[in-house]
Design a protein around this motif. Structure first.
Motif, PDB file in Angstrom:
ATOM      1  N   ARG A 101     -19.691   3.722  -8.315  1.00 53.31           N
ATOM      2  CA  ARG A 101     -18.897   3.450  -7.110  1.00 53.31           C
ATOM      3  C   ARG A 101     -18.361   4.722  -6.479  1.00 53.31           C
ATOM      4  O   ARG A 101     -18.017   4.739  -5.295  1.00 53.31           O
ATOM      5  CB  ARG A 101     -17.734   2.521  -7.472  1.00 53.31           C
ATOM      6  N   THR A 102     -18.328   5.810  -7.253  1.00 47.96           N
ATOM      7  CA  THR A 102     -17.821   7.065  -6.690  1.00 47.96           C
ATOM      8  C   THR A 102     -18.707   7.592  -5.567  1.00 47.96           C
ATOM      9  O   THR A 102     -18.262   8.406  -4.752  1.00 47.96           O
ATOM     10  CB  THR A 102     -17.719   8.145  -7.786  1.00 47.96           C
ATOM     11  N   ILE A 141      -8.014   4.229   2.739  1.00 45.95           N
ATOM     12  CA  ILE A 141      -7.155   3.067   3.013  1.00 45.95           C
ATOM     13  C   ILE A 141      -7.986   1.781   3.074  1.00 45.95           C
ATOM     14  O   ILE A 141      -7.648   0.769   2.455  1.00 45.95           O
ATOM     15  CB  ILE A 141      -6.380   3.279   4.329  1.00 45.95           C
ATOM     16  N   GLY A 142      -9.094   1.851   3.838  1.00 49.93           N
ATOM     17  CA  GLY A 142      -9.930   0.663   3.976  1.00 49.93           C
ATOM     18  C   GLY A 142     -10.573   0.234   2.666  1.00 49.93           C
ATOM     19  O   GLY A 142     -10.640  -0.959   2.357  1.00 49.93           O
ATOM     20  N   GLY A 143     -11.040   1.220   1.885  1.00 49.90           N
ATOM     21  CA  GLY A 143     -11.708   0.889   0.627  1.00 49.90           C
ATOM     22  C   GLY A 143     -10.764   0.321  -0.413  1.00 49.90           C
ATOM     23  O   GLY A 143     -11.101  -0.649  -1.111  1.00 49.90           O
ATOM     24  N   THR A 144      -9.584   0.898  -0.537  1.00 45.24           N
ATOM     25  CA  THR A 144      -8.641   0.433  -1.564  1.00 45.24           C
ATOM     26  C   THR A 144      -7.978  -0.885  -1.178  1.00 45.24           C
ATOM     27  O   THR A 144      -7.767  -1.750  -2.032  1.00 45.24           O
ATOM     28  CB  THR A 144      -7.554   1.498  -1.808  1.00 45.24           C
ATOM     29  N   LEU A 145      -7.655  -1.068   0.100  1.00 45.79           N
ATOM     30  CA  LEU A 145      -7.017  -2.323   0.521  1.00 45.79           C
ATOM     31  C   LEU A 145      -7.968  -3.502   0.402  1.00 45.79           C
ATOM     32  O   LEU A 145      -7.544  -4.624   0.098  1.00 45.79           O
ATOM     33  CB  LEU A 145      -6.520  -2.199   1.964  1.00 45.79           C
ATOM     34  N   SER A 146      -9.253  -3.264   0.635  1.00 45.83           N
ATOM     35  CA  SER A 146     -10.233  -4.348   0.550  1.00 45.83           C
ATOM     36  C   SER A 146     -10.689  -4.623  -0.877  1.00 45.83           C
ATOM     37  O   SER A 146     -11.333  -5.638  -1.144  1.00 45.83           O
ATOM     38  CB  SER A 146     -11.455  -4.018   1.411  1.00 45.83           C
ATOM     39  N   GLY A 147     -10.405  -3.693  -1.789  1.00 42.18           N
ATOM     40  CA  GLY A 147     -10.851  -3.847  -3.163  1.00 42.18           C
ATOM     41  C   GLY A 147     -12.280  -3.405  -3.390  1.00 42.18           C
ATOM     42  O   GLY A 147     -12.833  -3.613  -4.478  1.00 42.18           O
ATOM     43  N   ALA A 148     -12.891  -2.784  -2.364  1.00 43.76           N
ATOM     44  CA  ALA A 148     -14.278  -2.330  -2.499  1.00 43.76           C
ATOM     45  C   ALA A 148     -14.394  -1.178  -3.477  1.00 43.76           C
ATOM     46  O   ALA A 148     -15.444  -0.979  -4.106  1.00 43.76           O
ATOM     47  CB  ALA A 148     -14.828  -1.915  -1.133  1.00 43.76           C
ATOM     48  N   ILE A 149     -13.337  -0.405  -3.620  1.00 48.09           N
ATOM     49  CA  ILE A 149     -13.346   0.758  -4.503  1.00 48.09           C
ATOM     50  C   ILE A 149     -11.908   1.050  -4.909  1.00 48.09           C
ATOM     51  O   ILE A 149     -10.971   0.812  -4.125  1.00 48.09           O
ATOM     52  CB  ILE A 149     -13.985   1.986  -3.785  1.00 48.09           C
ATOM     53  N   THR A 150     -11.732   1.570  -6.100  1.00 49.24           N
ATOM     54  CA  THR A 150     -10.380   1.915  -6.542  1.00 49.24           C
ATOM     55  C   THR A 150     -10.005   3.297  -6.005  1.00 49.24           C
ATOM     56  O   THR A 150     -10.873   4.081  -5.599  1.00 49.24           O
ATOM     57  CB  THR A 150     -10.290   1.927  -8.071  1.00 49.24           C
ATOM     58  N   ALA A 151      -8.724   3.586  -6.005  1.00 52.04           N
ATOM     59  CA  ALA A 151      -8.251   4.872  -5.501  1.00 52.04           C
ATOM     60  C   ALA A 151      -8.820   6.027  -6.317  1.00 52.04           C
ATOM     61  O   ALA A 151      -9.237   7.056  -5.762  1.00 52.04           O
ATOM     62  CB  ALA A 151      -6.721   4.909  -5.537  1.00 52.04           C
ATOM     63  N   MET A 194     -16.708   2.477   7.863  1.00 53.33           N
ATOM     64  CA  MET A 194     -17.865   3.080   7.210  1.00 53.33           C
ATOM     65  C   MET A 194     -17.798   2.889   5.698  1.00 53.33           C
ATOM     66  O   MET A 194     -18.812   2.595   5.051  1.00 53.33           O
ATOM     67  CB  MET A 194     -17.934   4.579   7.542  1.00 53.33           C
ATOM     68  N   THR A 195     -16.622   3.029   5.113  1.00 55.75           N
ATOM     69  CA  THR A 195     -16.476   2.830   3.677  1.00 55.75           C
ATOM     70  C   THR A 195     -16.817   1.397   3.277  1.00 55.75           C
ATOM     71  O   THR A 195     -17.504   1.168   2.273  1.00 55.75           O
ATOM     72  CB  THR A 195     -15.028   3.159   3.245  1.00 55.75           C
ATOM     73  N   LEU A 196     -16.354   0.440   4.060  1.00 57.06           N
ATOM     74  CA  LEU A 196     -16.660  -0.964   3.756  1.00 57.06           C
ATOM     75  C   LEU A 196     -18.161  -1.235   3.867  1.00 57.06           C
ATOM     76  O   LEU A 196     -18.726  -1.983   3.056  1.00 57.06           O
ATOM     77  CB  LEU A 196     -15.883  -1.880   4.706  1.00 57.06           C
ATOM     78  N   GLN A 197     -18.803  -0.650   4.864  1.00 53.71           N
ATOM     79  CA  GLN A 197     -20.248  -0.882   5.030  1.00 53.71           C
ATOM     80  C   GLN A 197     -21.047  -0.237   3.900  1.00 53.71           C
ATOM     81  O   GLN A 197     -22.024  -0.816   3.416  1.00 53.71           O
ATOM     82  CB  GLN A 197     -20.702  -0.333   6.381  1.00 53.71           C
ATOM     83  N   ILE A 198     -20.633   0.960   3.479  1.00 52.94           N
ATOM     84  CA  ILE A 198     -21.320   1.615   2.363  1.00 52.94           C
ATOM     85  C   ILE A 198     -21.146   0.805   1.086  1.00 52.94           C
ATOM     86  O   ILE A 198     -22.098   0.599   0.317  1.00 52.94           O
ATOM     87  CB  ILE A 198     -20.780   3.050   2.173  1.00 52.94           C
ATOM     88  N   ALA A 199     -19.944   0.312   0.866  1.00 54.63           N
ATOM     89  CA  ALA A 199     -19.681  -0.499  -0.321  1.00 54.63           C
ATOM     90  C   ALA A 199     -20.510  -1.783  -0.296  1.00 54.63           C
ATOM     91  O   ALA A 199     -20.990  -2.244  -1.335  1.00 54.63           O
ATOM     92  CB  ALA A 199     -18.194  -0.833  -0.401  1.00 54.63           C
ATOM     93  N   PHE A 200     -20.681  -2.361   0.890  1.00 55.12           N
ATOM     94  CA  PHE A 200     -21.482  -3.581   1.019  1.00 55.12           C
ATOM     95  C   PHE A 200     -22.946  -3.323   0.676  1.00 55.12           C
ATOM     96  O   PHE A 200     -23.625  -4.183   0.099  1.00 55.12           O
ATOM     97  CB  PHE A 200     -21.360  -4.116   2.453  1.00 55.12           C
ATOM     98  N   GLN A 201     -23.452  -2.126   1.017  1.00 56.68           N
ATOM     99  CA  GLN A 201     -24.856  -1.805   0.766  1.00 56.68           C
ATOM    100  C   GLN A 201     -25.122  -1.480  -0.701  1.00 56.68           C
ATOM    101  O   GLN A 201     -26.244  -1.659  -1.184  1.00 56.68           O
ATOM    102  CB  GLN A 201     -25.283  -0.615   1.630  1.00 56.68           C
ATOM    103  N   ILE A 239     -11.234   9.045  -4.800  1.00 54.45           N
ATOM    104  CA  ILE A 239     -10.818  10.446  -4.886  1.00 54.45           C
ATOM    105  C   ILE A 239     -11.820  11.264  -5.690  1.00 54.45           C
ATOM    106  O   ILE A 239     -12.159  12.397  -5.333  1.00 54.45           O
ATOM    107  CB  ILE A 239      -9.410  10.539  -5.504  1.00 54.45           C
ATOM    108  N   GLN A 240     -12.326  10.692  -6.759  1.00 55.90           N
ATOM    109  CA  GLN A 240     -13.350  11.381  -7.546  1.00 55.90           C
ATOM    110  C   GLN A 240     -14.609  11.608  -6.710  1.00 55.90           C
ATOM    111  O   GLN A 240     -15.234  12.665  -6.781  1.00 55.90           O
ATOM    112  CB  GLN A 240     -13.699  10.561  -8.790  1.00 55.90           C
ATOM    113  N   GLY A 241     -14.941  10.634  -5.887  1.00 59.11           N
ATOM    114  CA  GLY A 241     -16.128  10.756  -5.056  1.00 59.11           C
ATOM    115  C   GLY A 241     -16.009  11.850  -4.010  1.00 59.11           C
ATOM    116  O   GLY A 241     -16.945  12.634  -3.813  1.00 59.11           O
TER     117      GLY A 241
END
Length: 244
Positions: free
Chosen positions: A71-72, A159-169, A56-63, A173-175
């Motif tokens: 990005r938060t 985990i998915g967002g940070t490993l893929s580079g879609a969002i920083t840690a 879900m995080t990857l799909q949101i980042a893609f949109q 966390i801020q989000g």
């Protein structure tokens, strides 16, 4: 479930919640069912929730292709979606397949092998003895599993967002910590309570009134899962409409 079947369902629930003959036996059965429903399903819920959150995080980042949107927001959407919808509903649908089919098969086998008839001949309240512990386990352990699912879904998103580079840690966390409304957890737990009751009671009903042999038991298990899933989605809409 037509009107006649719904009437039998209500009558069965009345028999289920009748005063127990021996409370000690019921308590032992309740803990056994809680262990099966809760601990027995924990691994499956953990795996599904973690991957659902990551995807879900990857799909949101893609949109989110606009630079004007921070990005938060990815963490916020993942958090609210996981708590309000994905964790309660997906967990319930998975449990309907795992637990519902098992309950229906168990009680249905007891029906066709005349074990339920034997209990009734001995003066035991068969619906209460067989179904009440399962319902109590459902309405107590499904919320527990949903809480675990919420946490792991959000963790999976991290985990998915940070490993893929879609969002920083730090952005994630801020989000998830920005504008958090605790009421969403209350709504999710109400849903989980309702879903737990639906899963166990519908499956028990289908198994309790099965007639025939092994083929009919298998069909009742399939029917229990289908009706439970439809009922869960309908209840999801109703609870959301009432509480939000």
């Amino acid at each position: 479930m037509n009107f006649t079947n719904f009437g039998r369902y209500i009558l069965l629930l009345k028999a289920v919640f009748r005063k127990p003959e021996k409370l000690k036996i019921y308590i032992k059965a309740i803990f056994q069912e809680m262990n099966y429903v809760g601990i027995g399903s924990l691994g499956l819920i953990c795996i599904i929730s973690t991957f659902v959150g990551a995807v879900m995080t990857l799909q949101i980042a893609f949109q989110l292709t606009s630079d004007l949107i921070p990005r938060t927001i990815i963490g916020q959407v993942t958090r609210d979606s996981s708590i309000l919808e994905l964790s309660p509903t997906i967990s319930a649908l998975v449990l309907a397949g795992k637990i519902g089919s098992a309950i229906s098969s168990e009680i249905g086998t007891m029906r066709v092998t005349e074990q339920i008839d034997a209990l009734e001949i001995m003066g035991i309240n068969a619906p209460g003895y067989l179904i009440l512990p399962k319902i109590i386990a459902g309405i107590t352990m499904v919320p527990f599993l949903v809480i675990i699912s919420m946490f792991l879904s959000i963790l999976g998103g991290y985990i998915g967002g940070t490993l893929s580079g879609a969002i920083t840690a730090s952005q994630y966390i801020q989000g998830i910590t920005t504008d958090f409304n605790p009421y969403t957890i209350t709504v999710a737990l109400v849903k989980a309570f309702v879903f737990g009751f639906i899963i166990t009671s519908v499956a028990a009903y289908e198994g309790f009134y099965v007639r025939g042999g092994a083929l009919e038991v298998a069909r009742s298990s399939t029917k229990a899962v289908v009706i439970s899933c439809i009922s869960i989605l309908a209840a999801d809409y109703i609870v959301t409409q009432l509480l939000l």
